[in-house]
Each structure stands twice: as C-alpha cells, then as structure tokens.
Design a protein around this motif. Sequence first.
Motif, PDB file in Angstrom:
ATOM      1  N   LEU A  50      22.835  68.171   0.124  1.00  0.00           N
ATOM      2  CA  LEU A  50      21.527  68.612  -0.359  1.00  0.00           C
ATOM      3  C   LEU A  50      20.398  67.794   0.268  1.00  0.00           C
ATOM      4  CD1 LEU A  50      22.218  69.255  -4.150  1.00  0.00           C
ATOM      5  CD2 LEU A  50      21.609  70.944  -2.432  1.00  0.00           C
ATOM      6  N   SER A  51      20.610  66.486   0.401  1.00  0.00           N
ATOM      7  CA  SER A  51      19.581  65.640   1.003  1.00  0.00           C
ATOM      8  C   SER A  51      19.313  66.061   2.433  1.00  0.00           C
ATOM      9  CB  SER A  51      20.010  64.171   0.946  1.00  0.00           C
ATOM     10  OG  SER A  51      20.129  63.720  -0.382  1.00  0.00           O
ATOM     11  N   SER A  52      20.369  66.379   3.166  1.00  0.00           N
ATOM     12  CA  SER A  52      20.214  66.826   4.548  1.00  0.00           C
ATOM     13  C   SER A  52      19.445  68.145   4.601  1.00  0.00           C
ATOM     14  CB  SER A  52      21.581  66.980   5.206  1.00  0.00           C
ATOM     15  OG  SER A  52      21.471  67.537   6.488  1.00  0.00           O
ATOM     16  N   ARG A  53      19.805  69.087   3.721  1.00  0.00           N
ATOM     17  CA  ARG A  53      19.112  70.378   3.692  1.00  0.00           C
ATOM     18  C   ARG A  53      17.651  70.209   3.331  1.00  0.00           C
ATOM     19  NH1 ARG A  53      20.967  74.516  -0.772  1.00  0.00           N
ATOM     20  NH2 ARG A  53      19.484  73.326  -2.024  1.00  0.00           N
ATOM     21  N   GLU A  54      17.374  69.361   2.350  1.00  0.00           N
ATOM     22  CA  GLU A  54      15.997  69.174   1.907  1.00  0.00           C
ATOM     23  C   GLU A  54      15.136  68.555   3.011  1.00  0.00           C
ATOM     24  OE1 GLU A  54      16.817  66.921  -1.574  1.00  0.00           O
ATOM     25  OE2 GLU A  54      17.638  68.658  -2.632  1.00  0.00           O
ATOM     26  N   ARG A  55      15.731  67.655   3.801  1.00  0.00           N
ATOM     27  CA  ARG A  55      14.990  67.085   4.924  1.00  0.00           C
ATOM     28  C   ARG A  55      14.723  68.147   5.987  1.00  0.00           C
ATOM     29  NH1 ARG A  55      18.666  62.790   4.132  1.00  0.00           N
ATOM     30  NH2 ARG A  55      19.967  63.606   5.839  1.00  0.00           N
ATOM     31  N   GLU A  57      14.632  71.424   5.708  1.00  0.00           N
ATOM     32  CA  GLU A  57      13.819  72.561   5.274  1.00  0.00           C
ATOM     33  C   GLU A  57      12.519  72.148   4.599  1.00  0.00           C
ATOM     34  OE1 GLU A  57      14.745  75.447   6.200  1.00  0.00           O
ATOM     35  OE2 GLU A  57      16.751  74.883   6.894  1.00  0.00           O
ATOM     36  N   SER A  58      12.224  70.845   4.576  1.00  0.00           N
ATOM     37  CA  SER A  58      11.000  70.344   3.932  1.00  0.00           C
ATOM     38  C   SER A  58      10.911  70.805   2.482  1.00  0.00           C
ATOM     39  CB  SER A  58       9.752  70.798   4.707  1.00  0.00           C
ATOM     40  OG  SER A  58       9.788  70.332   6.029  1.00  0.00           O
ATOM     41  N   MET A  59      12.056  70.725   1.782  1.00  0.00           N
ATOM     42  CA  MET A  59      12.113  71.088   0.378  1.00  0.00           C
ATOM     43  C   MET A  59      12.152  69.827  -0.466  1.00  0.00           C
ATOM     44  SD  MET A  59      15.004  74.057   0.734  1.00  0.00           S
ATOM     45  CE  MET A  59      15.501  73.874  -0.973  1.00  0.00           C
ATOM     46  N   LYS A  60      11.436  69.852  -1.578  1.00  0.00           N
ATOM     47  CA  LYS A  60      11.421  68.702  -2.480  1.00  0.00           C
ATOM     48  C   LYS A  60      11.904  69.130  -3.861  1.00  0.00           C
ATOM     49  CE  LYS A  60       7.815  65.980  -2.471  1.00  0.00           C
ATOM     50  NZ  LYS A  60       8.091  64.553  -2.313  1.00  0.00           N
ATOM     51  N   GLN A  94       8.102  73.849  -1.898  1.00  0.00           N
ATOM     52  CA  GLN A  94       7.926  73.930  -0.448  1.00  0.00           C
ATOM     53  C   GLN A  94       6.544  74.516  -0.178  1.00  0.00           C
ATOM     54  OE1 GLN A  94       9.867  77.037   2.121  1.00  0.00           O
ATOM     55  NE2 GLN A  94      11.088  75.300   2.819  1.00  0.00           N
ATOM     56  N   ASP A  95       5.772  73.839   0.653  1.00  0.00           N
ATOM     57  CA  ASP A  95       4.416  74.303   1.001  1.00  0.00           C
ATOM     58  C   ASP A  95       3.566  74.574  -0.234  1.00  0.00           C
ATOM     59  OD1 ASP A  95       5.147  74.164   3.673  1.00  0.00           O
ATOM     60  OD2 ASP A  95       5.757  76.274   3.750  1.00  0.00           O
ATOM     61  N   GLY A  96       3.717  73.724  -1.257  1.00  0.00           N
ATOM     62  CA  GLY A  96       2.909  73.862  -2.451  1.00  0.00           C
ATOM     63  C   GLY A  96       3.346  74.944  -3.412  1.00  0.00           C
ATOM     64  N   PRO A 319       9.258  80.150   0.358  1.00  0.00           N
ATOM     65  CA  PRO A 319       7.987  80.406   1.071  1.00  0.00           C
ATOM     66  C   PRO A 319       8.143  80.555   2.581  1.00  0.00           C
ATOM     67  CG  PRO A 319       7.641  78.764  -0.635  1.00  0.00           C
ATOM     68  CD  PRO A 319       9.123  79.017  -0.583  1.00  0.00           C
ATOM     69  N   ASP A 320       9.149  79.889   3.180  1.00  0.00           N
ATOM     70  CA  ASP A 320       9.323  80.031   4.630  1.00  0.00           C
ATOM     71  C   ASP A 320      10.307  81.132   4.999  1.00  0.00           C
ATOM     72  OD1 ASP A 320      11.687  78.859   3.892  1.00  0.00           O
ATOM     73  OD2 ASP A 320      11.621  77.233   5.370  1.00  0.00           O
ATOM     74  N   GLY A 321      10.690  81.987   4.015  1.00  0.00           N
ATOM     75  CA  GLY A 321      11.462  83.188   4.312  1.00  0.00           C
ATOM     76  C   GLY A 321      12.955  83.071   4.205  1.00  0.00           C
ATOM     77  N   MET A 322      13.482  81.932   3.749  1.00  0.00           N
ATOM     78  CA  MET A 322      14.922  81.795   3.603  1.00  0.00           C
ATOM     79  C   MET A 322      15.398  82.489   2.325  1.00  0.00           C
ATOM     80  SD  MET A 322      16.565  80.392   6.022  1.00  0.00           S
ATOM     81  CE  MET A 322      16.404  79.307   7.451  1.00  0.00           C
ATOM     82  N   PRO A 323      16.582  83.136   2.362  1.00  0.00           N
ATOM     83  CA  PRO A 323      17.044  83.874   1.184  1.00  0.00           C
ATOM     84  C   PRO A 323      17.452  82.961   0.031  1.00  0.00           C
ATOM     85  CG  PRO A 323      18.167  84.604   3.198  1.00  0.00           C
ATOM     86  CD  PRO A 323      17.459  83.334   3.529  1.00  0.00           C
ATOM     87  N   LEU A 324      17.194  83.441  -1.162  1.00  0.00           N
ATOM     88  CA  LEU A 324      17.766  82.913  -2.392  1.00  0.00           C
ATOM     89  C   LEU A 324      18.694  83.990  -2.930  1.00  0.00           C
ATOM     90  CD1 LEU A 324      14.523  81.418  -3.994  1.00  0.00           C
ATOM     91  CD2 LEU A 324      16.240  80.215  -2.627  1.00  0.00           C
ATOM     92  N   VAL A 325      19.847  83.585  -3.475  1.00  0.00           N
ATOM     93  CA  VAL A 325      20.890  84.557  -3.779  1.00  0.00           C
ATOM     94  C   VAL A 325      21.370  84.426  -5.219  1.00  0.00           C
ATOM     95  CG1 VAL A 325      21.657  84.656  -1.373  1.00  0.00           C
ATOM     96  CG2 VAL A 325      22.736  83.028  -2.936  1.00  0.00           C
TER      97      VAL A 325
END
Length: 360
Positions: A50-55, A57-60, A94-96, A319-325
Amino acid sequence: MPDRENGWQQVLVDYVNAVNEDGLNSRTEPLRRVHDPAHRARLARRFEALSSRERDESMKPVRSEIRARLLRKSERKNDGECDLQLHLIRSYEQDGVSWQEERVELERIHFVRTGGKWRIDRIDPLVTERSAEAWTIDESGPEAWWDPKASIPSIPYINPTAATKFKSKVLAGPSAGAIGWGDSWSDWTRRGIPYRRESAVAYAEKWWNELNPAYVDMEVNCTNYVSQCIFAGGAPMNYTGKRESGWWYKGRTNGQELWSYSWAVANGLQHYLRQPRSAGLRAEAMDSPLDLMLGDVICYDWDGSGRFQHNTIVTAFTPDGMPLVNANTVSSRRRYWDYRDSYAWTERTRYRFYHIADEF
C-alpha cells in the motif's frame, strides 16, 4: 468468567486498534502489537504494498475506521478462539478530492492464557480472494457462545496530516432501474440492447455486502456477483443447459444448482469474455485500467499462472481516472483496482481488463 471475557475483549480491542492505525501515518510501529509472527508478516506485506502504491499514485490515507463484530467465541481454562468480522472503512485523498472504500474480512483468532493474562497466539484469515474455505459456526457444546449483537466499538483514527477534511464524494454516475426477472424473453434476445452501466453499478452497490435471495449463495461468490451485476445492466443470458458453454444461471432445481462455469467460476468468466462473438455478452480486452468504464470487469491471476482466480466490477474512479471496484467473497466496495491490500496479491499478479460492449 466475567474477568476472562474482559481479558478477551481488551486483547481484541488492542489488536483492532493496531490494524486500524497500520499505515495511516506511514509507520509500522502498531504492527509490533500483533504477536502472531505469520499474521504480522501478512500485515507488513500489505503495508509495504500500500505504501508503494500510495507513493506512485500520490494517494494519501485520510481516515480509517474498523467496525469489529464478534461472531463466535469458545474457551477453555487456558485457551480459546473466536471468529471476528472486520468491516474496514478507509478514506483516501488525491488532488484535494477524497473517496471512501470498504471491505469486510473474517478472521479466526486463537488465544492462550499465561500468567493469568490472555494474549493472541495465532490469527488465521478465514476467507481470501485466492480461495475461500467453508466457514461454519459450531454452536454446539457447553463451551460454545453465540451473540450476533456482540461487537467491539467502532474506533475511528484520523490522519492529522491530511490536507483537507474528509468529504464523501461519489465519483460514479447516478443509479437507474435494472431489468428484472419479469421482463419478457424477447427483450433479452433482440439485438441492440444497450448495456446500462449505471444499472450494473446500482446493483453492485446494493448487494456488495448482502446476498440477493434471488440467487444461490456460493461459497466463492466473486464471479456469481459480477455476473449478476452485468445481467442487471442488461446483458442477455446465453442459455445452453451445459455448464461448460454459454453464460447463464437457472438457480436450484431438485436440490441441484444450475449455472454455467462462465457465470460462477472466475477463470470461466475470463475465458468467456475473451472469446469473440457477434451477439450477446461481449467484451474487448483493454491494455490499461485507464481504458475502462463503469460496469467493466477486471480479472486477477495472483500467481501469474494464466489461470484467473478473482473478478471485480468497476463502480467508480479516482480523480486521476483509475478504477475503483466492487467484489464479493471478501466483500469490497470502491476498492482500488490493483488489490495490493489483498493477502492474495503477489509480485507475480497479472490482470486482464475487459470493456463490456455498449450494446448486445
């Protein structure tokens, strides 16, 4: 008995808090409170992924909450076990913009009592996306205990470094009515039926953590659930009466479950979607998750063997277009598509992305 029960309760609360805090402040210290080394390693692998993905994808992570429910408990003088349901609710930014994902995990926790104190000896996930073992609750015997209302308090944990306050924002389209069992067969067989993506999403949202009584409850339910969602969006069944062909569900007749492998088996649906056909349920393999739309399907091969073991349906986007499932087996709602938070995920995991045809 009351003292022993209080000891169990406190140990469980401490474990739930440790899992809840895991990763929100980019620290692994809470995992030290998990005494089972095998489970601690599972949680650590999930934290690193998760830490790798968050870095990347700029997700917090913004907020985390776990609603824990005790499903079963049995104990002897110096040991015992319980089955615990963990409803994880985690918010990301992500992005506010913030969104919320949920999943429900089941674990069996083994306790021992030494020196008059209870501690956790072993934690076993009861169901994972790789395989689901039959989960049964034995209510027999004087040591068994059952109280469906028993629960551990829900304890939120807020990330104090988040840039914005959490806001629930739906990034999917509006709900719409779905075709039901009462519609005429001619509606299903005529050409040009549109795929109502919002209807597929509405169905996925309604039943992500419940079983639709109109269908058989399957032990490994991920593909049965995804097929139901696609069907609710207007995809016509291809009934052949043979399990190895078509895409269909008939239910239970004379004690026998009747459905095709493509309807209920993960690799079967993946195989069906990849085959070209001129009518009926059709799909196109896409190169990237960014190419997907609402109601599309992602297939998961955990070990890179070419045999797919899990399926999900796209219900929203970051916000950057990646799917949520959404998914079943481990009930999940608006979960990030790559499933790096799954115990089944490995570095060898491969995906296939299927865009369901706009009309059938």
